[in-house]
Motif scaffolding. Structure first.
Motif, mmCIF file in Angstrom:
data_model
loop_
_atom_site.group_PDB
_atom_site.id
_atom_site.type_symbol
_atom_site.label_atom_id
_atom_site.label_comp_id
_atom_site.label_asym_id
_atom_site.label_seq_id
_atom_site.Cartn_x
_atom_site.Cartn_y
_atom_site.Cartn_z
ATOM 1 N N PRO A 67 63.766 48.923 58.689
ATOM 2 C CA PRO A 67 65.207 49.086 58.433
ATOM 3 C C PRO A 67 66.034 49.086 59.709
ATOM 4 O O PRO A 67 67.203 48.687 59.680
ATOM 5 C CB PRO A 67 65.291 50.426 57.700
ATOM 6 C CG PRO A 67 64.043 51.158 58.067
ATOM 7 C CD PRO A 67 63.001 50.108 58.243
ATOM 8 N N ARG A 68 65.472 49.526 60.829
ATOM 9 C CA ARG A 68 66.266 49.575 62.063
ATOM 10 C C ARG A 68 66.720 48.176 62.479
ATOM 11 O O ARG A 68 67.863 47.997 62.902
ATOM 12 C CB ARG A 68 65.475 50.225 63.189
ATOM 13 C CG ARG A 68 66.245 50.197 64.500
ATOM 14 C CD ARG A 68 65.658 51.032 65.589
ATOM 15 N NE ARG A 68 66.487 50.947 66.784
ATOM 16 C CZ ARG A 68 66.505 51.836 67.749
ATOM 17 N NH1 ARG A 68 65.744 52.921 67.649
ATOM 18 N NH2 ARG A 68 67.268 51.680 68.806
ATOM 19 N N ARG A 69 65.840 47.198 62.363
ATOM 20 C CA ARG A 69 66.199 45.845 62.774
ATOM 21 C C ARG A 69 67.408 45.334 61.989
ATOM 22 O O ARG A 69 68.320 44.725 62.555
ATOM 23 C CB ARG A 69 64.997 44.921 62.575
ATOM 24 C CG ARG A 69 65.205 43.462 62.934
ATOM 25 C CD ARG A 69 65.531 43.290 64.402
ATOM 26 N NE ARG A 69 66.952 43.009 64.576
ATOM 27 C CZ ARG A 69 67.609 43.101 65.714
ATOM 28 N NH1 ARG A 69 67.004 43.500 66.809
ATOM 29 N NH2 ARG A 69 68.890 42.844 65.789
ATOM 30 N N GLY A 70 67.422 45.570 60.694
ATOM 31 C CA GLY A 70 68.554 45.122 59.886
ATOM 32 C C GLY A 70 69.853 45.811 60.267
ATOM 33 O O GLY A 70 70.905 45.179 60.342
ATOM 34 N N HIS A 71 69.784 47.121 60.511
ATOM 35 C CA HIS A 71 70.989 47.847 60.902
ATOM 36 C C HIS A 71 71.465 47.404 62.288
ATOM 37 O O HIS A 71 72.681 47.271 62.529
ATOM 38 C CB HIS A 71 70.729 49.360 60.876
ATOM 39 C CG HIS A 71 70.692 49.936 59.491
ATOM 40 N ND1 HIS A 71 69.616 49.783 58.648
ATOM 41 C CD2 HIS A 71 71.607 50.657 58.792
ATOM 42 C CE1 HIS A 71 69.869 50.382 57.495
ATOM 43 N NE2 HIS A 71 71.071 50.924 57.557
ATOM 44 N N GLN A 96 69.341 50.356 47.370
ATOM 45 C CA GLN A 96 69.037 48.956 47.599
ATOM 46 C C GLN A 96 68.720 48.793 49.085
ATOM 47 O O GLN A 96 68.772 49.750 49.853
ATOM 48 C CB GLN A 96 70.221 48.067 47.204
ATOM 49 C CG GLN A 96 70.615 48.161 45.746
ATOM 50 C CD GLN A 96 71.778 47.251 45.406
ATOM 51 O OE1 GLN A 96 71.754 46.059 45.687
ATOM 52 N NE2 GLN A 96 72.816 47.821 44.805
ATOM 53 N N TYR A 97 68.428 47.558 49.479
ATOM 54 C CA TYR A 97 68.091 47.298 50.879
ATOM 55 C C TYR A 97 69.315 46.754 51.608
ATOM 56 O O TYR A 97 69.293 45.698 52.242
ATOM 57 C CB TYR A 97 66.894 46.348 50.948
ATOM 58 C CG TYR A 97 65.712 46.912 50.193
ATOM 59 C CD1 TYR A 97 65.000 47.995 50.702
ATOM 60 C CD2 TYR A 97 65.342 46.401 48.953
ATOM 61 C CE1 TYR A 97 63.935 48.558 49.996
ATOM 62 C CE2 TYR A 97 64.276 46.944 48.244
ATOM 63 C CZ TYR A 97 63.579 48.022 48.769
ATOM 64 O OH TYR A 97 62.535 48.578 48.073
ATOM 65 N N GLY A 98 70.394 47.509 51.490
ATOM 66 C CA GLY A 98 71.644 47.239 52.182
ATOM 67 C C GLY A 98 72.197 48.562 52.674
ATOM 68 O O GLY A 98 71.578 49.617 52.479
ATOM 69 N N ILE A 99 73.366 48.548 53.256
ATOM 70 C CA ILE A 99 73.910 49.739 53.904
ATOM 71 C C ILE A 99 74.233 50.803 52.861
ATOM 72 O O ILE A 99 75.121 50.630 52.028
ATOM 73 C CB ILE A 99 75.163 49.391 54.719
ATOM 74 C CG1 ILE A 99 74.782 48.457 55.868
ATOM 75 C CG2 ILE A 99 75.818 50.651 55.265
ATOM 76 C CD1 ILE A 99 75.988 47.890 56.603
ATOM 77 N N PHE A 105 68.493 44.703 55.096
ATOM 78 C CA PHE A 105 67.377 45.035 55.971
ATOM 79 C C PHE A 105 66.075 44.958 55.183
ATOM 80 O O PHE A 105 66.067 44.993 53.956
ATOM 81 C CB PHE A 105 67.540 46.444 56.574
ATOM 82 C CG PHE A 105 67.628 47.552 55.553
ATOM 83 C CD1 PHE A 105 66.482 48.141 55.028
ATOM 84 C CD2 PHE A 105 68.873 48.007 55.116
ATOM 85 C CE1 PHE A 105 66.558 49.169 54.094
ATOM 86 C CE2 PHE A 105 68.958 49.031 54.178
ATOM 87 C CZ PHE A 105 67.804 49.616 53.662
ATOM 88 N N GLU A 106 64.965 44.831 55.926
ATOM 89 C CA GLU A 106 63.642 44.837 55.312
ATOM 90 C C GLU A 106 63.151 46.280 55.190
ATOM 91 O O GLU A 106 63.348 47.086 56.096
ATOM 92 C CB GLU A 106 62.666 44.028 56.161
ATOM 93 C CG GLU A 106 63.043 42.561 56.340
ATOM 94 C CD GLU A 106 62.937 41.776 55.049
ATOM 95 O OE1 GLU A 106 62.165 42.224 54.153
ATOM 96 O OE2 GLU A 106 63.612 40.745 54.929
ATOM 97 N N GLU A 107 62.500 46.585 54.077
ATOM 98 C CA GLU A 107 62.064 47.958 53.838
ATOM 99 C C GLU A 107 61.137 48.470 54.944
ATOM 100 O O GLU A 107 61.228 49.627 55.354
ATOM 101 C CB GLU A 107 61.356 48.063 52.494
ATOM 102 C CG GLU A 107 60.943 49.484 52.130
ATOM 103 C CD GLU A 107 60.349 49.598 50.741
ATOM 104 O OE1 GLU A 107 60.294 50.724 50.213
ATOM 105 O OE2 GLU A 107 59.941 48.559 50.181
ATOM 106 N N GLU A 108 60.285 47.591 55.469
ATOM 107 C CA GLU A 108 59.328 48.021 56.481
ATOM 108 C C GLU A 108 59.950 48.117 57.884
ATOM 109 O O GLU A 108 59.320 48.671 58.793
ATOM 110 C CB GLU A 108 58.121 47.076 56.507
ATOM 111 C CG GLU A 108 58.431 45.655 56.903
ATOM 112 C CD GLU A 108 58.873 44.794 55.730
ATOM 113 O OE1 GLU A 108 58.945 43.564 55.905
ATOM 114 O OE2 GLU A 108 59.133 45.360 54.646
#
Length: 350
Positions: A24-28, A54-57, A19-22
Motif C-alpha cells: 500500500p505504501r507504493r500506491g500512496h 477498497q484499494y483506494g484512498i 494501491f496494491e494490497e501487498e
C-alpha cells in the motif's frame, strides 16, 4: 471554434489513488508524487477520491496532510468525502488542522447519503445507532456550522491547568468558504446554493425525469450537458453570490497528444467499454454518465466548447481514469497542462 463564455481560470485534476494490497505504501507514494508533479506543471488544484474497504484512498484528509508538506502552492481537495462515514465534529477538527498545515489550501468536498453497502457495514460502523443515524443534509449543516465557528460545547474557560473552547480548534480562517458539495441533482444543487457552499459537479448526474413516460406520449432522450447545466443554474440562483458562486466540473478527460500508439489504443478501449452506460439512465437512481473525452487537445477543446454545462464554468477538476499506469498519468497530466489547458484559455500558475 465557438468560444466559451469565459476562459478557463482554474485547472485541476482528480485521482482515486489506487494501491496494491501487498504494497500500500507504493500506491500512496505514487499519489503524492502525482500531486507534486501537478504543482510543477502549474495546476491550480489536485483532488483525491474517497474509497472505504477498497484499494483506494480511505483517508484522504491524512493523504492531503502529507501532500501539504510536499507542496507549497497547489490547492488540495477531496471529491468527495461521504459524510455517512464521518462524525461531523471530528471531521471539522481534522479539516481545520490540515488547512492550517497547508497554509489555507484545503478544499474539502463532501456528499450525503447512507454509506455504500450500508447493510454490510452497519454493525462495524454504527453498532448501537445504525437504525437512527441521519444521513441527510443535516449532517452537512453540522459540519458547516463547526467549520464556520459555531459552538460545539456549552463550556469554555479554564479547568485546572487546561483551557477549553466552545468552538472547534484550531479555527482555520477562510475554510468555511472553501467547502464544496458534490451534487448530482437539482435538490442537492439548490441546497448547496442556499447554504453558501461551492458546487462540485462530475461526470455523473441524476436524471430529472420519472422513469416511464405517460402512455401514448414520447420523450426526447435527456441530454447530460443540459441536465448538468440546469443544476449549475439552480445552484447559482439560490446562492448568495449568484453568478459569482464557484462551480467546478469534473469530466473524465484523456488528451493523447504525446501518448504512444499503445497508450492511445488502451485509452480508446477504456472509453469504448464505458460508453454503453451513457445511452440511458442507469439503475434505480437513474444515473446519467457523460462520455469520456479521449483524443487530441484540439479535438477535446472543441467538444468542451460545445458542452452546454462547460460553457457555464471557469474551473475544472478533470478526473483521471481509475486503472491506468503511472506513466499514463504523467503523460495525461503533462498534456492537460501544456496542451489542453492553454487551448481552453488557461495559463499555468507560476
Amino acid at each position: 471554434m465557438p468560444p466559451t463564455s469565459q476562459p478557463l481560470r482554474k485547472l485541476g485534476f482528480l485521482t482515486i489513488g489506487l494501491f496494491e494490497e501487498e504494497d500500500p505504501r507504493r500506491g500512496h507514494e505514487s499519489t503524492l508524487e502525482l500531486i507534486e508533479l501537478g504543482e510543477q506543471l502549474g495546476f491550480d488544484s489536485a483532488w483525491v477520491r474517497h474509497r472505504h474497504l477498497q484499494y483506494g484512498i480511505s483517508s484522504p484528509v491524512a493523504v492531503l496532510a502529507a501532500a501539504s508538506q510536499r507542496t507549497s502552492r497547489i490547492d488540495l481537495g477531496t471529491a468527495v468525502i461521504p459524510l455517512g462515514w464521518e462524525n461531523p465534529l471530528r471531521l471539522a477538527e481534522d479539516l481545520a488542522t490540515v488547512d492550517i498545515l497547508s497554509g489555507g489550501r484545503l478544499n474539502p468536498g463532501v456528499s450525503v447519503g447512507p454509506p455504500m453497502h450500508y447493510d454490510r457495514v452497519r454493525e462495524a460502523l454504527y453498532p448501537d445507532t445504525g437504525d437512527i443515524e441521519d444521513f441527510g443534509y443535516d449532517r452537512v449543516r453540522r459540519l458547516l456550522d463547526f467549520v464556520r465557528g459555531g459552538p460545539a460545547s456549552d463550556f469554555d474557560g479554564t479547568e485546572g491547568f487546561e483551557v477549553f473552547s466552545r468552538r472547534v480548534q484550531p479555527q482555520a480562517a477562510g475554510l468555511g468558504r472553501r467547502l464544496w458539495y458534490g451534487g448530482g441533482s437539482l435538490r442537492s444543487a439548490r441546497w448547496a446554493g442556499e447554504h453558501g457552499m461551492n458546487l462540485l459537479t462530475s461526470s455523473v448526474v441524476k436524471s430529472e425525469r420519472s422513469g416511464t413516460p405517460e402512455p401514448g406520449t414520447s420523450q426526447e432522450p435527456e441530454d447530460f450537458a443540459e441536465v448538468q447545466l440546469s443544476h449549475i443554474r439552480t445552484f447559482r440562483a439560490h446562492h448568495p453570490e449568484g453568478e459569482r458562486a464557484r462551480v467546478s466540473q469534473g469530466l473524465v478527460v484523456i488528451p493523447t497528444d504525446s501518448a504512444t500508439p499503445q497508450q492511445r489504443a488502451r485509452y480508446q478501449e477504456y472509453a469504448r467499454r464505458r460508453l454503453p452506460r451513457t445511452a440511458a439512465p442507469q439503475g434505480p437512481a437513474r444515473l446519467m454518465f457523460a462520455p469520456d473525452l479521449v483524443g487530441g487537445s484540439a479535438e477535446i477543446a472543441e467538444r468542451l466548447h460545445s458542452h452546454a454545462a462547460f460553457r457555464e464554468v471557469d474551473e475544472v477538476a478533470f478526473a483521471l481514469p481509475f486503472t491506468f499506469e503511472r506513466a499514463d498519468y504523467v503523460q495525461i497530466l503533462t498534456d492537460l497542462a501544456t496542451r489542453l489547458g492553454p487551448a481552453l484559455g488557461w495559463s499555468p500558475a507560476a
